[in-house]
Scaffold this motif. Structure first.
Motif, PDB file in Angstrom:
ATOM      1  N   GLY A  65       0.781  -1.222   0.000  1.00 41.28           N
ATOM      2  CA  GLY A  65       0.000   0.000   0.000  1.00 41.28           C
ATOM      3  C   GLY A  65       0.812   1.270   0.000  1.00 41.28           C
ATOM      4  N   GLY A  66       2.126   1.150  -0.033  1.00 44.70           N
ATOM      5  CA  GLY A  66       2.969   2.337  -0.012  1.00 44.70           C
ATOM      6  C   GLY A  66       2.958   3.100  -1.323  1.00 44.70           C
ATOM      7  N   LEU A  67       2.649   2.425  -2.410  1.00 48.36           N
ATOM      8  CA  LEU A  67       2.636   3.038  -3.734  1.00 48.36           C
ATOM      9  C   LEU A  67       1.366   2.623  -4.461  1.00 48.36           C
ATOM     10  N   PRO A  68       0.886   3.454  -5.401  1.00 44.21           N
ATOM     11  CA  PRO A  68      -0.331   3.088  -6.144  1.00 44.21           C
ATOM     12  C   PRO A  68      -0.225   1.744  -6.859  1.00 44.21           C
ATOM     13  N   GLN A  69       0.963   1.405  -7.354  1.00 36.44           N
ATOM     14  CA  GLN A  69       1.116   0.131  -8.061  1.00 36.44           C
ATOM     15  C   GLN A  69       1.278  -1.052  -7.088  1.00 36.44           C
ATOM     16  N   HIS A  70       1.316  -0.756  -5.779  1.00 35.11           N
ATOM     17  CA  HIS A  70       1.394  -1.794  -4.748  1.00 35.11           C
ATOM     18  C   HIS A  70       0.257  -1.565  -3.748  1.00 35.11           C
ATOM     19  N   PRO A  71      -0.981  -1.929  -4.117  1.00 35.01           N
ATOM     20  CA  PRO A  71      -2.124  -1.670  -3.234  1.00 35.01           C
ATOM     21  C   PRO A  71      -2.042  -2.519  -1.966  1.00 35.01           C
ATOM     22  N   PRO A  72      -2.731  -2.090  -0.905  1.00 35.31           N
ATOM     23  CA  PRO A  72      -2.730  -2.886   0.326  1.00 35.31           C
ATOM     24  C   PRO A  72      -3.426  -4.231   0.113  1.00 35.31           C
ATOM     25  N   ILE A  73      -2.819  -5.286   0.644  1.00 35.38           N
ATOM     26  CA  ILE A  73      -3.382  -6.638   0.587  1.00 35.38           C
ATOM     27  C   ILE A  73      -3.712  -7.046   2.021  1.00 35.38           C
ATOM     28  N   THR A  74      -4.962  -7.432   2.243  1.00 34.40           N
ATOM     29  CA  THR A  74      -5.434  -7.834   3.563  1.00 34.40           C
ATOM     30  C   THR A  74      -5.842  -9.294   3.503  1.00 34.40           C
ATOM     31  N   ARG A  75      -5.641  -9.988   4.621  1.00 34.95           N
ATOM     32  CA  ARG A  75      -5.979 -11.412   4.679  1.00 34.95           C
ATOM     33  C   ARG A  75      -6.901 -11.661   5.859  1.00 34.95           C
ATOM     34  N   TRP A  76      -8.013 -12.364   5.600  1.00 31.78           N
ATOM     35  CA  TRP A  76      -8.942 -12.786   6.643  1.00 31.78           C
ATOM     36  C   TRP A  76      -8.935 -14.311   6.675  1.00 31.78           C
ATOM     37  N   VAL A  77      -8.794 -14.857   7.865  1.00 34.35           N
ATOM     38  CA  VAL A  77      -8.736 -16.309   8.028  1.00 34.35           C
ATOM     39  C   VAL A  77     -10.033 -16.807   8.651  1.00 34.35           C
ATOM     40  N   TYR A  78     -10.717 -17.690   7.929  1.00 39.32           N
ATOM     41  CA  TYR A  78     -11.925 -18.372   8.404  1.00 39.32           C
ATOM     42  C   TYR A  78     -11.544 -19.816   8.741  1.00 39.32           C
ATOM     43  N   PRO A  79     -12.413 -20.568   9.428  1.00 40.17           N
ATOM     44  CA  PRO A  79     -12.063 -21.944   9.798  1.00 40.17           C
ATOM     45  C   PRO A  79     -11.640 -22.831   8.623  1.00 40.17           C
ATOM     46  N   GLY A  80     -12.283 -22.730   7.468  1.00 40.96           N
ATOM     47  CA  GLY A  80     -11.956 -23.623   6.360  1.00 40.96           C
ATOM     48  C   GLY A  80     -11.222 -22.984   5.199  1.00 40.96           C
ATOM     49  N   PHE A  81     -11.116 -21.659   5.203  1.00 43.65           N
ATOM     50  CA  PHE A  81     -10.484 -20.990   4.063  1.00 43.65           C
ATOM     51  C   PHE A  81      -9.936 -19.633   4.480  1.00 43.65           C
ATOM     52  N   THR A  82      -9.100 -19.067   3.624  1.00 41.75           N
ATOM     53  CA  THR A  82      -8.527 -17.743   3.832  1.00 41.75           C
ATOM     54  C   THR A  82      -8.885 -16.881   2.635  1.00 41.75           C
ATOM     55  N   VAL A  83      -9.260 -15.622   2.909  1.00 39.34           N
ATOM     56  CA  VAL A  83      -9.647 -14.684   1.855  1.00 39.34           C
ATOM     57  C   VAL A  83      -8.597 -13.591   1.763  1.00 39.34           C
ATOM     58  N   TYR A  84      -8.172 -13.281   0.537  1.00 35.58           N
ATOM     59  CA  TYR A  84      -7.206 -12.215   0.285  1.00 35.58           C
ATOM     60  C   TYR A  84      -7.919 -11.076  -0.423  1.00 35.58           C
ATOM     61  N   PHE A  85      -7.734  -9.870   0.096  1.00 38.39           N
ATOM     62  CA  PHE A  85      -8.353  -8.684  -0.466  1.00 38.39           C
ATOM     63  C   PHE A  85      -7.293  -7.739  -1.012  1.00 38.39           C
ATOM     64  N   GLU A  86      -7.600  -7.108  -2.133  1.00 41.05           N
ATOM     65  CA  GLU A  86      -6.840  -5.958  -2.625  1.00 41.05           C
ATOM     66  C   GLU A  86      -7.741  -4.767  -2.391  1.00 41.05           C
TER      67      GLU A  86
END
Length: 109
Positions: A65-86
């Motif tokens: 997230g420091g640069l426009p070409q490198h957006p922040p990536i967030t990760r949420w962990v659920y019991p059976g899977f993990t979700v990655y957000f841009e």
């Protein structure tokens, strides 16, 4: 002689084609990365994920997230899977690998 050379070349090409066939997820050791319909789809907004799946077990802080070409990536962990957000949209959801627990009889390392 020309026919024999052509037959040998054809056999070699067919054999190489078989070697270059796509590998399955099992062969690549990707058993935990199979997408199922019980996970959020790419492009789904964070709020929609919360409504559909509830609060995750763990929300990891954004990275990048420091640069426009490198957006922040967030990760949420659920019991059976993990979700990655841009930013606020799902970019991937993967099944969690099951981690083998050491047995009580296993010697300490």
């Amino acid at each position: 002689m020309h026919t024999l050379t052509r037959a040998i070349l054809t056999s070699a090409v067919l054999a190489l084609g078989a070697l270059a066939a796509p590998a399955s997820a099992d062969q690549l050791g990707m058993q935990g990365s199979t997408y199922t319909s019980s996970m959020p789809a790419r492009g789904t907004h964070m709020n929609t994920v919360l409504r559909q799946f509830g609060e995750p077990n763990q929300r990891l802080s954004p990275v990048g997230g420091g640069l426009p070409q490198h957006p922040p990536i967030t990760r949420w962990v659920y019991p059976g899977f993990t979700v990655y957000f841009e930013r606020e949209s799902v970019i991937s959801a993967v099944a969690n690998r099951s981690v083998a627990q050491p047995s009580a009889s296993a010697p300490p390392q």
